[in-house]
Design a protein around this motif. Structure first.
Motif, PDB file in Angstrom:
ATOM      1  N   GLY A  53       0.785  -1.224   0.000  1.00 28.45           N
ATOM      2  CA  GLY A  53       0.000   0.000   0.000  1.00 28.45           C
ATOM      3  C   GLY A  53       0.819   1.277   0.000  1.00 28.45           C
ATOM      4  O   GLY A  53       0.264   2.354   0.062  1.00 28.45           O
ATOM      5  N   VAL A  54       2.148   1.177  -0.060  1.00 27.53           N
ATOM      6  CA  VAL A  54       2.996   2.368  -0.111  1.00 27.53           C
ATOM      7  C   VAL A  54       3.684   2.393  -1.458  1.00 27.53           C
ATOM      8  O   VAL A  54       4.390   1.460  -1.829  1.00 27.53           O
ATOM      9  CB  VAL A  54       4.063   2.361   1.017  1.00 27.53           C
ATOM     10  N   GLU A  55       3.449   3.453  -2.217  1.00 22.06           N
ATOM     11  CA  GLU A  55       4.099   3.606  -3.513  1.00 22.06           C
ATOM     12  C   GLU A  55       5.479   4.208  -3.280  1.00 22.06           C
ATOM     13  O   GLU A  55       5.610   5.240  -2.630  1.00 22.06           O
ATOM     14  CB  GLU A  55       3.265   4.512  -4.414  1.00 22.06           C
ATOM     15  N   LEU A  56       6.496   3.535  -3.782  1.00 19.61           N
ATOM     16  CA  LEU A  56       7.871   3.971  -3.541  1.00 19.61           C
ATOM     17  C   LEU A  56       8.281   5.020  -4.562  1.00 19.61           C
ATOM     18  O   LEU A  56       8.507   4.724  -5.728  1.00 19.61           O
ATOM     19  CB  LEU A  56       8.815   2.768  -3.608  1.00 19.61           C
ATOM     20  N   ASN A  57       8.333   6.261  -4.120  1.00 18.45           N
ATOM     21  CA  ASN A  57       8.753   7.402  -4.942  1.00 18.45           C
ATOM     22  C   ASN A  57       9.559   8.341  -4.070  1.00 18.45           C
ATOM     23  O   ASN A  57       9.462   8.293  -2.842  1.00 18.45           O
ATOM     24  CB  ASN A  57       7.539   8.179  -5.475  1.00 18.45           C
ATOM     25  N   VAL A  58      10.331   9.207  -4.703  1.00 18.94           N
ATOM     26  CA  VAL A  58      10.980  10.276  -3.956  1.00 18.94           C
ATOM     27  C   VAL A  58       9.866  11.116  -3.340  1.00 18.94           C
ATOM     28  O   VAL A  58       8.911  11.489  -4.010  1.00 18.94           O
ATOM     29  CB  VAL A  58      11.881  11.121  -4.877  1.00 18.94           C
ATOM     30  N   GLY A  59       9.969  11.355  -2.054  1.00 23.61           N
ATOM     31  CA  GLY A  59       8.939  12.105  -1.336  1.00 23.61           C
ATOM     32  C   GLY A  59       7.987  11.231  -0.551  1.00 23.61           C
ATOM     33  O   GLY A  59       7.288  11.712   0.331  1.00 23.61           O
TER      34      GLY A  59
END
Length: 102
Positions: A53-59
């Motif tokens: 459920g966590v999208e891995l992106n900068v920020g």
């Protein structure tokens, strides 16, 4: 009404310009640190964590349950973890991803 619209557009343009100039000035790691940090992280062989459920992106903010590890490299204040197949640098104060290391 037209006067308010022009003012709002001008304010948005000003804020966008400030954000763009700020983003361009951010240096996460110096080029010479990039290689040292990448080699350090790969030598550690840290187990990967799964973040459903966590999208891995900068920020992206990492949950408090994810353990952050110190990088033993001079002048690097960030910590790291491995999510999926990616090592990520994390700001320890905000727990936000600042760089994804391939």
């Amino acid at each position: 009404m037209k006067r308010y619209l022009v003012g709002a557009v001008a304010a948005l343009a000003l804020m966008a310009g400030i954000g763009a100039s700020f983003a361009g000035d951010v240096v996460i790691l110096k080029p010479e640190q990039q290689t040292v940090v990448r080699e350090y992280i790969h030598k550690q062989k840290l187990a990967s964590v799964s973040l459903l459920g966590v999208e891995l992106n900068v920020g992206s903010a990492l949950p408090d349950t994810v353990e952050l590890h110190t990088i033993d490299v001079p002048d690097v204040r960030y910590k790291y973890t491995v999510v999926g197949d990616h090592a990520v640098l994390v700001d320890p104060d905000t727990r936000r991803v600042v760089q994804i290391i391939e």
